[in-house]
Design a protein around this motif. Structure first.
Motif, PDB file in Angstrom:
ATOM      1  N   GLN A 107     -13.016  38.571  11.898  1.00 26.10           N
ATOM      2  CA  GLN A 107     -13.451  37.021  12.267  1.00 26.10           C
ATOM      3  C   GLN A 107     -12.814  36.221  11.934  1.00 26.10           C
ATOM      4  O   GLN A 107     -12.779  35.327  12.881  1.00 26.10           O
ATOM      5  CB  GLN A 107     -15.001  37.294  11.394  1.00 26.10           C
ATOM      6  CG  GLN A 107     -15.813  36.017  11.871  1.00 26.10           C
ATOM      7  CD  GLN A 107     -17.095  36.061  11.179  1.00 26.10           C
ATOM      8  OE1 GLN A 107     -17.238  36.147   9.979  1.00 26.10           O
ATOM      9  NE2 GLN A 107     -18.185  35.867  11.744  1.00 26.10           N
ATOM     10  N   ARG A 108     -12.174  35.880  10.931  1.00 24.66           N
ATOM     11  CA  ARG A 108     -11.289  34.792  10.819  1.00 24.66           C
ATOM     12  C   ARG A 108     -10.276  34.685  11.940  1.00 24.66           C
ATOM     13  O   ARG A 108     -10.025  33.740  12.312  1.00 24.66           O
ATOM     14  CB  ARG A 108     -10.342  34.783   9.368  1.00 24.66           C
ATOM     15  CG  ARG A 108     -11.473  34.857   8.121  1.00 24.66           C
ATOM     16  CD  ARG A 108     -10.491  35.264   6.981  1.00 24.66           C
ATOM     17  NE  ARG A 108     -11.452  35.494   5.755  1.00 24.66           N
ATOM     18  CZ  ARG A 108     -11.210  36.251   4.530  1.00 24.66           C
ATOM     19  NH1 ARG A 108      -9.810  36.381   4.596  1.00 24.66           N
ATOM     20  NH2 ARG A 108     -11.834  36.451   3.729  1.00 24.66           N
ATOM     21  N   ALA A 109      -9.726  35.965  12.306  1.00 27.89           N
ATOM     22  CA  ALA A 109      -8.469  35.926  13.269  1.00 27.89           C
ATOM     23  C   ALA A 109      -9.144  35.649  14.677  1.00 27.89           C
ATOM     24  O   ALA A 109      -8.622  34.678  15.350  1.00 27.89           O
ATOM     25  CB  ALA A 109      -7.937  37.210  13.535  1.00 27.89           C
ATOM     26  N   VAL A 110     -10.198  35.814  14.799  1.00 26.27           N
ATOM     27  CA  VAL A 110     -11.045  35.496  16.000  1.00 26.27           C
ATOM     28  C   VAL A 110     -11.381  34.143  16.054  1.00 26.27           C
ATOM     29  O   VAL A 110     -11.028  33.360  17.105  1.00 26.27           O
ATOM     30  CB  VAL A 110     -12.352  36.524  16.629  1.00 26.27           C
ATOM     31  CG1 VAL A 110     -12.967  35.961  17.280  1.00 26.27           C
ATOM     32  CG2 VAL A 110     -11.891  38.088  16.697  1.00 26.27           C
ATOM     33  N   LYS A 111     -11.905  33.589  14.964  1.00 21.01           N
ATOM     34  CA  LYS A 111     -12.019  32.214  14.912  1.00 21.01           C
ATOM     35  C   LYS A 111     -10.892  31.139  15.082  1.00 21.01           C
ATOM     36  O   LYS A 111     -10.990  30.396  15.605  1.00 21.01           O
ATOM     37  CB  LYS A 111     -13.045  31.875  13.657  1.00 21.01           C
ATOM     38  CG  LYS A 111     -14.471  32.293  13.492  1.00 21.01           C
ATOM     39  CD  LYS A 111     -14.996  32.109  12.364  1.00 21.01           C
ATOM     40  CE  LYS A 111     -15.467  30.822  12.322  1.00 21.01           C
ATOM     41  NZ  LYS A 111     -16.355  30.386  11.119  1.00 21.01           N
ATOM     42  N   ALA A 112      -9.737  31.616  14.470  1.00 18.48           N
ATOM     43  CA  ALA A 112      -8.653  31.314  14.627  1.00 18.48           C
ATOM     44  C   ALA A 112      -8.101  30.956  16.125  1.00 18.48           C
ATOM     45  O   ALA A 112      -7.779  29.973  16.762  1.00 18.48           O
ATOM     46  CB  ALA A 112      -7.483  31.594  13.799  1.00 18.48           C
TER      47      ALA A 112
END
Length: 683
Positions: free
Chosen positions: A221-226
């Motif tokens: 999720q962090r990667a996607v939000k980035a």
């Protein structure tokens, strides 16, 4: 007073003066007894705590809670992460480990040193305000350095890092600090280096989305939000249309990189065949792996990944199309080769049944795949060709009838009639499909091999139709007629190149006016022999048919040369020499064709009889020979005969007409056979 005492006294006096300050600081009143006052976080009002604390106050910082997998694990040596800067409060993707270590630290565990550190901003960072505080509070935050952002990346705080990089990037391109161009270039290089590090980390995680989606959803999720944050910044850059168009780093087009990463990831997973199964062929194992991988992975996408993305990414469609396109490429590649019957069945099973029903229409996937561009694994035309090849195998029809007979003999008879009627209809469609293939695929790498394979398949149809007694005569006749048309059409295509190659060789006869013809027939037969190699994969009945076609062509082309009216021989000696030459060539031709499998014995007398007509000088004997020729080959016409008699330059016109009259009498006594002369045009 001694110097040391003065110094001690001054220090004590200073500390005493600071005590009121601590009591009135924003950190809240100091505890002076077991009951002390704190500030309620939700209301901002003082509240009284009756919790007891030790009388002594430690100046060492308390241990900080970490984001380890064990929520009870506490470590005191966690590296300090710099505070964040953003127009809005920053949160990590999982929502539980957001903010700096100071924000995550329990108020009761900060200690005096922690409170002092927070208030005086000892670390060089900025004092973070509570997200619930009013927006009117003045912010004095400073952007993080590229080095500090890299620390966030290394800590997997990818969304925070993406936001801070955007702030730093914007600041660099609107810099008014008076830095030199060299300093600005250095700062920009540091930012780009941090961006590259973030990009590698983000897309490394996205590449492994399928494997980590269930185990580490917060990291994904962090990667996607980035990723989304960078896409949003690209949109802002496009919409703002800044005067400074030298910002070469924008747009960064991370969404395109995402699509490319998804494709590479799916391709790798579709290729990674693990293990072997003795009972499966390589093709079957490959299809099984691709089908299982696609179904399993798309289920993970639907259940665990799509909700991490905004709708405009069309995540399910993107993944499905990548898997589908790879599957299509593999099926098309395999279908190009000469396939065994089991492989044809395997491909058709996947294309027509397993793929559309078990994967595309799977209850878990069906709704999410409706918007994806997923067609068939093979074009409709190619499917029809494979179906034709499959049905040409005896076990489709004969096997079906046999299974029906095993139930009851009467059921077997009924099944036979039904199957033959269906076969008759199918063969007409099959013939049309084969004609389309011949017209459009002449340059196909395996064109002739494909034609030969289809001809070979006709044997099973023919055998079954001829053995089925209970089939109505008209149905059986229709099947056999269609098969003849399919076979003859295929023969013409297969022999076309050979016949074109032979044409200039036959012309040599008339170019030399039938003089010095030695070696021409040997050259013709040698060329023919070389071409026969490509027909050895034909089944016996079809190979013999092809050989007969070649035999007919060789005889007919020789006759064509004789009828060209290029030479007239006025002396018996010259006529006898030519007749002898024709006889020798006929013998070579007949021996060659018989040796190579031709059963066309009806052709044996054609050239010798023509040679005899040219040789004979007696009019009555010539008429008898013409009558015998017409009886054997009733399709010979007066024009054909006139062209042969033209060679006999010592005949008068009345003699020619008298000899021609014998054709009428001979034709009336015979029935037509396979045409030989009727295919020859005479001018």
């Amino acid at each position: 007073m001694p110097r040391e005492q003065n110094h001690s006294h001054a220090k004590s006096e200073k500390m005493i003066k600071m005590m009121p300050f601590f009591h009135s600081s924003p950190l809240g009143p100091w505890k002076t007894s077991k009951g002390y006052t704190t500030e309620d976080e939700s209301t901002g009002k003082p509240s009284t705590s009756l919790e007891s604390e030790p009388d002594s106050v430690s100046l060492e910082p308390a241990g900080e809670e970490t984001c380890s997998k064990d929520p009870m694990k506490v470590t005191s040596d966690r590296r300090h992460s710099a505070p964040q800067h953003s127009p809005a409060p920053l949160r990590e993707a999982n929502g539980t480990c957001a903010g700096t270590p100071e924000q995550r630290e329990s108020p009761q565990k900060k200690g005096v040193k922690g409170k002092l550190k927070e208030f005086f901003n000892i670390s060089g960072g900025i004092k973070r305000t509570d997200p619930k505080e009013k927006d009117t509070k003045k912010k004095e935050d400073k952007p993080l350095t590229a080095e500090q952002i890299v620390e966030l990346i290394d800590d997997d705080r990818l969304f925070d890092a993406a936001q801070h990089l955007i702030v730093l990037e914007r600041g660099l391109h609107t810099d008014c600090s008076g830095k030199s161009e060299e300093e600005l270039t250095r700062d920009r290089d540091e930012v780009e280096s941090a961006y590259e590090r973030l990009k590698q980390k983000v897309f490394s995680i996205i590449r492994d989305s399928i494997t980590i989606a269930k185990e580490r959803p917060e990291l994904l999720q962090r990667a996607v939000k980035a990723l989304i944050e960078q896409e949003n910044e690209d949109e802002k850059y496009r919409s703002e249309k800044p005067f400074d168009k030298t910002l070469s780093s924008r747009p960064r087009k991370w969404k395109e990189l995402w699509m490319d990463t998804v494709k590479k990831s799916t391709d790798e997973r579709m290729k990674a065949i693990k293990g072997t199964t003795e009972n499966l062929s390589t093709t079957a194992l490959n299809f099984l792996h691709m089908g299982k991988t696609m179904k399993k992975d798309l289920t993970i996408v639907v259940q665990h990944i799509k909700q991490l993305y905004p709708p405009q990414f069309n995540v399910c469609s993107a993944y499905a199309e990548c898997y589908h396109n790879y599957f299509v490429s593999q099926v098309e590649m395999i279908a190009e080769f000469e396939l065994e019957d089991k492989d044809v069945y395997l491909i058709l099973s996947w294309v027509q049944n397993l793929y559309p029903n078990d994967i595309i229409k799977n209850p878990i996937l069906k709704n999410d795949l409706e918007g994806a561009k997923l067609g068939s694994l093979l074009p409709a035309k190619q499917i029809r060709q494979l179906e034709a090849k499959y049905l040409c195998n005896e076990m489709t029809i004969h096997g079906g009838q046999k299974r029906a007979e095993e139930i009851t003999p009467d059921l077997g008879k009924q099944a036979s009639v039904i199957l033959l009627v269906e076969l008759s209809t199918f063969l007409k469609s099959y013939k049309k499909a084969l004609e389309d293939f011949k017209e459009k695929n002449r340059q196909h790498r395996y064109f002739k091999e494909t034609i030969i394979a289809n001809v070979n398949n006709c044997a099973s149809f023919r055998t079954h139709a001829e053995k089925t007694v209970s089939t109505p005569d008209d149905t059986k006749a229709s099947i056999l007629t269609t098969l003849n048309e399919i076979e003859n059409s295929a023969y013409n295509v297969l022999l076309q190149d050979l016949f074109l190659e032979l044409k200039p060789l036959f012309k040599k006869f008339t170019q030399n006016k039938w003089a010095c013809t030695e070696g021409i027939m040997e050259e013709i037969l040698e060329t023919t022999s070389s071409s026969l190699l490509q027909f050895h994969t034909l089944r016996d009945p079809f190979y013999k048919d092809v050989m007969e076609k070649i035999h007919v062509h060789l005889v007919r082309e020789y006759i064509v040369r004789l009828m060209k009216k290029r030479v007239t021989l006025k002396t018996p000696e010259l006529q006898q020499n030519l007749a002898k030459c024709i006889t020798n060539d006929a013998s070579l031709l007949q021996t060659f064709c018989t040796k190579n499998g031709s059963a066309a014995t009806w052709l044996d007398s054609a050239l010798p009889k023509l040679a005899e007509i040219i040789r004979l000088q007696d009019s009555s004997a010539t008429k008898i020979e013409v009558a015998m020729l017409a009886k054997t080959y009733p399709d010979i016409s007066k024009k054909h005969l006139a062209a042969i008699l033209y060679i006999k330059g010592n005949l008068t016109n009345s003699e020619v007409k008298s000899i021609q009259s014998y054709l009428d009498q001979s034709a009336a006594l015979t029935t037509s056979r396979t045409p030989l002369f009727s295919a020859i045009k005479v001018s």
